[in-house]
Design an enzyme around this catalytic site. Structure first.
Site, PDB file in Angstrom:
ATOM      1  N   ARG B  50       0.946  -1.224  -0.039  1.00  0.00           N
ATOM      2  CA  ARG B  50      -0.164  -0.005   0.059  1.00  0.00           C
ATOM      3  C   ARG B  50       0.731   1.111  -0.007  1.00  0.00           C
ATOM      4  O   ARG B  50       0.654   2.127  -0.978  1.00  0.00           O
ATOM      5  CB  ARG B  50      -0.836   0.249   1.117  1.00  0.00           C
ATOM      6  CG  ARG B  50      -2.127  -0.506   1.091  1.00  0.00           C
ATOM      7  CD  ARG B  50      -2.818  -0.974   2.252  1.00  0.00           C
ATOM      8  NE  ARG B  50      -1.842  -1.735   2.934  1.00  0.00           N
ATOM      9  CZ  ARG B  50      -1.741  -3.196   2.766  1.00  0.00           C
ATOM     10  NH1 ARG B  50      -2.476  -3.729   2.000  1.00  0.00           N
ATOM     11  NH2 ARG B  50      -0.764  -3.855   3.114  1.00  0.00           N
ATOM     12  N   THR B  51       1.685   1.396   1.017  1.00  0.00           N
ATOM     13  CA  THR B  51       2.417   2.745   1.131  1.00  0.00           C
ATOM     14  C   THR B  51       3.192   3.029   0.001  1.00  0.00           C
ATOM     15  O   THR B  51       3.144   3.966  -0.735  1.00  0.00           O
ATOM     16  CB  THR B  51       3.339   2.467   2.381  1.00  0.00           C
ATOM     17  OG1 THR B  51       2.321   2.481   3.432  1.00  0.00           O
ATOM     18  CG2 THR B  51       3.911   3.868   2.421  1.00  0.00           C
ATOM     19  N   LYS B  79      24.631  -6.923  -0.415  1.00  0.00           N
ATOM     20  CA  LYS B  79      26.121  -6.906  -0.267  1.00  0.00           C
ATOM     21  C   LYS B  79      26.509  -6.437   0.875  1.00  0.00           C
ATOM     22  O   LYS B  79      27.788  -5.951   1.218  1.00  0.00           O
ATOM     23  CB  LYS B  79      26.760  -6.538  -1.572  1.00  0.00           C
ATOM     24  CG  LYS B  79      25.970  -6.872  -3.024  1.00  0.00           C
ATOM     25  CD  LYS B  79      27.103  -6.694  -3.951  1.00  0.00           C
ATOM     26  CE  LYS B  79      26.320  -7.433  -5.381  1.00  0.00           C
ATOM     27  NZ  LYS B  79      25.470  -6.111  -5.918  1.00  0.00           N
ATOM     28  N   ARG B 100      11.289   3.419   3.737  1.00  0.00           N
ATOM     29  CA  ARG B 100      10.916   2.489   4.638  1.00  0.00           C
ATOM     30  C   ARG B 100      11.806   1.596   4.819  1.00  0.00           C
ATOM     31  O   ARG B 100      12.790   1.256   3.897  1.00  0.00           O
ATOM     32  CB  ARG B 100       9.669   1.780   3.674  1.00  0.00           C
ATOM     33  CG  ARG B 100       9.461   0.601   4.477  1.00  0.00           C
ATOM     34  CD  ARG B 100       8.653   0.476   5.491  1.00  0.00           C
ATOM     35  NE  ARG B 100       7.191   1.027   5.591  1.00  0.00           N
ATOM     36  CZ  ARG B 100       6.145   0.546   5.204  1.00  0.00           C
ATOM     37  NH1 ARG B 100       6.120  -0.835   5.096  1.00  0.00           N
ATOM     38  NH2 ARG B 100       5.057   1.149   5.230  1.00  0.00           N
ATOM     39  N   HIS B 128       5.364   6.744  11.283  1.00  0.00           N
ATOM     40  CA  HIS B 128       4.908   6.676   9.817  1.00  0.00           C
ATOM     41  C   HIS B 128       4.071   7.837   9.755  1.00  0.00           C
ATOM     42  O   HIS B 128       2.671   7.633   9.728  1.00  0.00           O
ATOM     43  CB  HIS B 128       4.098   5.209   9.914  1.00  0.00           C
ATOM     44  CG  HIS B 128       3.658   4.703   8.637  1.00  0.00           C
ATOM     45  ND1 HIS B 128       4.084   5.711   7.351  1.00  0.00           N
ATOM     46  CD2 HIS B 128       3.298   3.600   8.018  1.00  0.00           C
ATOM     47  CE1 HIS B 128       3.613   4.871   6.586  1.00  0.00           C
ATOM     48  NE2 HIS B 128       3.289   3.688   6.544  1.00  0.00           N
TER      49      HIS B 128
HETATM   50  N1  LIG Z   1       6.858  -3.779  12.453  1.00  0.00           N
HETATM   51  C1  LIG Z   1       5.807  -3.697  12.560  1.00  0.00           C
HETATM   52  N2  LIG Z   1       5.319  -3.951  13.830  1.00  0.00           N
HETATM   53  C2  LIG Z   1       3.815  -3.918  14.096  1.00  0.00           C
HETATM   54  N3  LIG Z   1       2.838  -3.354  13.302  1.00  0.00           N
HETATM   55  C3  LIG Z   1       3.328  -3.467  12.018  1.00  0.00           C
HETATM   56  C4  LIG Z   1       4.813  -3.311  11.645  1.00  0.00           C
HETATM   57  N4  LIG Z   1       4.799  -3.245  10.250  1.00  0.00           N
HETATM   58  C5  LIG Z   1       3.522  -3.113   9.990  1.00  0.00           C
HETATM   59  N5  LIG Z   1       3.016  -3.272  10.728  1.00  0.00           N
HETATM   60  C6  LIG Z   1       1.371  -2.897  10.972  1.00  0.00           C
HETATM   61  O1  LIG Z   1       0.830  -3.314   9.608  1.00  0.00           O
HETATM   62  C7  LIG Z   1      -0.041  -2.284   9.206  1.00  0.00           C
HETATM   63  C8  LIG Z   1       0.269  -1.559   8.015  1.00  0.00           C
HETATM   64  O2  LIG Z   1       1.613  -1.179   8.049  1.00  0.00           O
HETATM   65  P1  LIG Z   1       2.363  -0.333   7.063  1.00  0.00           P
HETATM   66  O3  LIG Z   1       3.813  -0.124   7.627  1.00  0.00           O
HETATM   67  O4  LIG Z   1       1.736   0.863   6.624  1.00  0.00           O
HETATM   68  O5  LIG Z   1       2.548  -1.219   5.771  1.00  0.00           O
HETATM   69  P2  LIG Z   1       2.235  -1.169   4.228  1.00  0.00           P
HETATM   70  O6  LIG Z   1       2.411   0.370   3.986  1.00  0.00           O
HETATM   71  O7  LIG Z   1       2.989  -1.818   3.341  1.00  0.00           O
HETATM   72  O8  LIG Z   1       0.710  -1.550   4.078  1.00  0.00           O
HETATM   73  C9  LIG Z   1      -0.284  -1.480  10.361  1.00  0.00           C
HETATM   74  O9  LIG Z   1      -1.458  -1.798  11.126  1.00  0.00           O
HETATM   75  C10 LIG Z   1       0.930  -1.766  11.078  1.00  0.00           C
HETATM   76  O10 LIG Z   1       0.883  -1.345  12.543  1.00  0.00           O
END
Ligand SMILES: Nc1ncnc2c1ncn2[C@@H]1O[C@H](COP(=O)(O)OP(=O)(O)O)[C@@H](O)[C@H]1O
Ligand SMILES: [Zn+2]
Lengths: 155, 303
Positions: B50-51, B79, B100, B128
């Site tokens: 998503r992000t 590497k 990220r 975030h």
């Molecule tokens: N390391 C982490 N610890 C706890 N929750 C995480 C972690 N990574 C992702 N999440 C959870 O996953 C969800 C989406 O995370 P996000 O970082 O926005 O990923 P993406 O952008 O790929 O969807 C959120 O609820 C976030 O809290």
């Protein structure tokens, strides 16, 4: 006043630094800050729990041939806020300074957060913002409140 | 914004947030700009769908383009290249960098090595902030940002979206309730910041008592990895799950949000209710990131 002769009994240095009025029990931590463990051959005298008018009991350190960097003084000020730093040349104290609480300390301390980028082999020094009752990692925001000395990086 | 980088929600004032959200509303309404020639560097050291897609879409909708580092296992990072080196290289290709990374503090570190704006798109369990901007946009559209009561539930310890949102909400007239198992409560440093901002931090282990007061319920996922054994996980996670039945005790206009991906913490039957706003929330990522990028690239131009 503490009898100066009594204190001098420990040793006298020709040139170097005397760190006085260290909170009792902190001398070994101060040595860790200075990265002195005896292996470098420095001449060091340690006085622990010696009587002090100001502190009741205090620790004193005398290090031959060594002056302190600002980074060392900064971290020192956090674990020994009452410390006095005396620069000795030809057996005389030529400069005397109280430590000051800095707003930020760099290097020396290591972030306790194992997932912090500052501990991941990147080309940066650790950096902590000094708050009233804690220090805070400039990278990951982790707070260290107690036992600051446990986070002195071992080189 | 006081900085050229967006690292933490703490640096966002109410005026910053409102400026970005107002501009996002314009983009939402069809506003167009032409950023032909502007390039955004996407550095994702952690998988993201998503992000990353949302930044990519936002930049392209602005008329610009993106360059992507690609997955970590096929890059020089594998590497053993340092992050400091990687971002210094990417700086030469792009007008801004979205980062990220799995380590807390990564975006701060990156910002110290480059002159182009760095946008934190998630640093470990840290922050975030762009997710927060789209969360605030969604809250503003549904409940407003004045005199609201927000409940944040789930993994408050490791949830970076939670940390950023809670800190940003202190700029608004918002009461906050934090609902989590004891082992996943807000980390000490976030509680410290909330106290410093004068926020009234109320922590709970159950939703029932606060649910009726809430205007917004922000649900996050409790991950299996946070628990030593499967049984404990099942038992604990089960207590922080909502379904349409749970929400009968809520106000009719409660807005339910989730940063997604969800697994089972919000039952599918909630999707059919008027409470469900998590898909709108995800869509809001594009106009909000358009607004943010447009603003930050302007700063870059002035340099
Ligand atoms: N390391 C982490 N610890 C706890 N929750 C995480 C972690 N990574 C992702 N999440 C959870 O996953 C969800 C989406 O995370 P996000 O970082 O926005 O990923 P993406 O952008 O790929 O969807 C959120 O609820 C976030 O809290
Ligand atoms: Zn740290």
């Amino acid at each position: 006043m503490t009898d100066p002769d009594e204190e001098l009994r420990v040793s006298k240095i020709r040139s170097g630094t005397v760190i006085d009025h260290i909170a009792a029990g902190q001398a070994l931590n101060v040595l860790a800050i200075l990265d002195i463990d005896g292996s470098g051959g420095e001449e060091v005298s340690v006085g622990m729990n010696v009587p002090s008018d100001r502190l009741g009991r205090k620790d004193v350190l005398k290090v031959e041939g060594r002056e302190l960097s600002q980074a060392e003084v900064d971290v020192l000020s956090l674990i020994a806020p009452a410390a006095t730093i005396n620069i000795v040349r030809e057996f005389d104290v030529v400069e005397k300074a109280r430590v000051e609480r800095p707003t930020v300390v760099r290097g020396i301390l290591s972030c306790p957060n194992a997932n912090c980028i500052s501990t991941a082999g990147e080309p940066v020094e650790s950096r902590f913002e000094v708050l009233e009752e804690a220090v805070r990692c400039g990278y990951c925001d982790e707070l260290i409140r107690e036992d600051l000395a446990d986070h002195i990086a071992a080189d | 914004m006081r900085h050229d980088h967006l690292i933490s929600a703490r640096q966002l004032s109410r005026a910053d947030v409102e400026a970005v959200l107002d501009r996002a509303a314009e983009f939402d309404a069809g506003e167009r700009v032409d950023r032909t020639g502007d390039l955004l560097g996407l550095c994702f050291f952690e998988p993201s769908t998503r992000t990353k897609m949302s930044f990519d879409t936002a930049m392209k909708r602005l008329g610009g383009d993106t360059v992507d580092m690609g997955p970590v296992d096929s890059s020089s990072v594998k590497k053993g290249e340092s992050l400091a080196d990687t971002v210094r290289v990417v700086e030469g290709y792009a007008d801004a960098i979205v980062l990220r990374h799995p380590s807390e503090g990564a975006a701060t570190l990156a910002s110290e090595f480059v002159d182009v704006p760095v946008i934190n798109a998630g640093d470990g369990a840290g922050q975030h902030p762009t997710q927060t901007l789209l969360d605030l946009y969604t809250i503003r559209e549904n409940a407003g940002l004045d005199d609201i009561t927000v409940g944040i539930m789930g993994d408050l310890k490791y949830g970076r979206t939670v940390h950023s949102l809670a800190e940003a909400l202190t700029e608004f007239d918002a009461g906050q309730h934090f609902i989590s198992p004891e082992s996943l409560r807000l980390p000490r440093n976030v509680r410290y910041d909330l106290h410093e901002s004068g926020a009234d931090v109320r922590e709970h282990t159950g939703l029932e008592t606060v649910l009726p007061e809430l205007d917004v319920l922000y649900v996050t996922r409790i991950q299996r990895e946070r628990f030593a054994d499967e049984n404990e996980y099942r038992q604990v996670a089960g207590e922080y799950r909502i379904d349409a039945g749970t929400l009968e005790a809520a106000r009719d206009d409660l807005t339910v949000m989730h940063p997604l991906p969800r697994v089972d913490e919000i039952a599918a039957d909630v999707d059919e209710t008027d409470h469900a706003h998590y898909f709108d929330q995800a869509h809001n990522g594009v106009p909000v990131r358009m607004a943010l990028l447009d603003r930050m690239l302007d700063r870059g131009d002035r340099r």
